[in-house]
Design an enzyme around this catalytic site. Structure first.
Site, PDB file in Angstrom:
ATOM      1  N   LYS A  54       1.007  -1.203   0.196  1.00  0.00           N
ATOM      2  CA  LYS A  54       0.100   0.080   0.054  1.00  0.00           C
ATOM      3  C   LYS A  54       0.911   1.107  -0.101  1.00  0.00           C
ATOM      4  CE  LYS A  54      -3.897  -2.565   2.239  1.00  0.00           C
ATOM      5  NZ  LYS A  54      -4.152  -3.115   3.441  1.00  0.00           N
ATOM      6  N   GLN A  98      -5.465  -2.034   9.527  1.00  0.00           N
ATOM      7  CA  GLN A  98      -5.199  -3.290   8.969  1.00  0.00           C
ATOM      8  C   GLN A  98      -5.649  -4.536   9.788  1.00  0.00           C
ATOM      9  OE1 GLN A  98      -3.640  -3.760   5.928  1.00  0.00           O
ATOM     10  NE2 GLN A  98      -3.893  -6.023   6.305  1.00  0.00           N
ATOM     11  N   ASP A 123     -11.757   1.391   3.405  1.00  0.00           N
ATOM     12  CA  ASP A 123     -11.996   0.064   3.209  1.00  0.00           C
ATOM     13  C   ASP A 123     -13.558  -0.310   3.069  1.00  0.00           C
ATOM     14  OD1 ASP A 123      -9.766  -1.759   3.062  1.00  0.00           O
ATOM     15  OD2 ASP A 123      -9.792  -1.801   5.304  1.00  0.00           O
TER      16      ASP A 123
END
Length: 287
Positions: A54, A98, A123
Site C-alpha cells: 500500500k 489493517q 475500506d
C-alpha cells in the site's frame, strides 16, 4: 474453447492511472495530493507485506502516505485515540486499520471500525457505508468487490440483464459484490454452504463469483459455457503454491473469461484502495 484471461495487472494499472489523473485534478483545489493513513498493530508478517504494498502504491501515484505502526500491546483506548487523531487530521483523506488485529483487540474490531469517520473509511467497512451501498446511494465500497466491478466494466463484459451467482456471503466480498451487481441490473443469486444443488444454481450464471475460501471448490461442471468467472479466493496449499477457489485448469476450458490466481483479483484490491482514497478526498472537496 479456452477462456479469455482477465489479468489483474492490466486492469489494476488502468484503475491506478485513472486515480492519478483525478488526484492531479484535485490538487488544484486541495493544494495537495490525497493522503492515506494505514494503522497496523503488532507484527503479523502477511499484514506487513500488504502494508508495504500500500505504501508503494501511494508513492508511485504521488499520494501522501502515513504509516502508524503500533506495538502488539496497544490497548483499545489507545487505538481509538489514534483513530480520533486521524479523523481530525486535515492532511488525511483515508484511514485504514489493517486486519486482523491482535487477539485482545479482535473482539472489539467492529467498535474500532465504527470509530473511523465514514467519509474516510476507504475500506468501506463502516456500517454507514454498508447501509448506503445496500440503499443504492453513493458510498465508499469495499475494495475487492469494487475492483471486480471496475474490471468487468473495463473488460467490456456486460452486466445488465445477466444472471450472476455469488458463492460466498462474507461482509468483505460476497454481500457487497452482490449489491454492486444488483445495482448494475444483474439478476443475482447468493449461494452458501446451505444452498441445495449448488452446482445447478451456479451453472445458470453468466457471471460467476467465487469467494468461498476453499481451494479449487468451483469445478468445470459448475460453470456455464461461456460464463465469466471471477475467482476471489487465495488459498495456500503448499510452501510456495497459491490457488484460488476455482479449479482454473479445468474451468478455463469451459468459461468465456476467467481471472487467474495469483495475478488476478488480488492486484485490483490495492489499486481500488487508491481510487477510494481519491474518492474520499473528492467528497471532502464537494462538502
Amino acid at each position: 474453447m479456452t477462456a479469455r484471461l482477465l489479468e489483474g495487472k492490466v486492469f489494476a494499472q488502468k484503475i491506478k492511472d485513472e486515480a492519478r489523473e483525478e488526484a492531479l485534478a484535485l490538487r488544484t483545489v486541495l493544494g495537495r495530493m490525497p493522503g492515506l493513513a494505514v494503522v497496523i498493530v503488532g507484527e503479523d508478517p502477511a499484514s506487513e507485506v500488504y502494508v508495504r504494498n500500500k505504501e508503494r502504491a501511494c508513492e508511485a501515484l504521488g499520494f501522501f502516505s502515513a504509516l502508524i505502526a503500533l506495538p502488539e500491546t496497544t490497548t483499545k483506548e489507545d487505538l481509538l485515540a489514534e483513530i480520533d487523531r486521524l479523523n481530525a487530521s486535515r492532511r488525511i483523506d483515508g484511514i485504514l486499520v489493517q486486519l486482523p488485529l491482535p487477539a485482545h483487540l479482535a473482539k472489539s474490531a467492529a467498535e474500532i471500525i465504527e470509530r473511523i469517520d465514514p467519509k474516510k473509511d476507504v475500506d468501506g467497512f463502516h456500517p454507514i457505508n454498508i447501509g448506503r451501498l445496500v440503499a443504492g446511494e453513493t458510498a465508499l465500497v469495499p475494495c475487492t468487490p469494487a475492483g471486480c466491478m471496475k474490471m468487468l466494466k473495463l473488460a467490456g463484459i456486460p452486466v445488465a440483464g445477466k444472471r450472476a451467482c455469488v458463492i460466498g456471503r462474507s461482509n468483505i466480498v460476497g454481500k457487497p459484490i452482490s449489491h454492486l451487481l444488483l445495482a448494475e441490473n444483474a439478476t443475482v443469486t447468493i449461494c452458501h454452504s446451505r444452498t441445495e444443488d449448488l452446482a445447478a444454481v451456479a451453472r445458470e450464471a453468466d457471471i460467476l463469483v467465487a469467494a468461498v475460501g476453499k481451494p479449487r471448490f468451483v469445478t468445470a461442471d459448475m460453470v456455464k459455457s461461456g460464463a465469466t468467472v471471477i475467482d476471489v479466493g487465495i488459498n495456500r496449499i503448499a510452501e510456495k503454491k497459491l490457488v484460488g477457489d476455482v479449479d482454473f485448469d479445468a474451468v478455463k476450458e469451459v468459461a468465456g473469461a476467467i481471472t487467474p490466481v495469483p495475478g488476478g483479483v488480488g492486484l485490483l484490491t490495492i489499486a481500488t484502495l487508491m481510487a477510494n482514497t481519491v474518492q474520499a478526498a473528492k467528497m471532502r472537496v464537494e462538502k
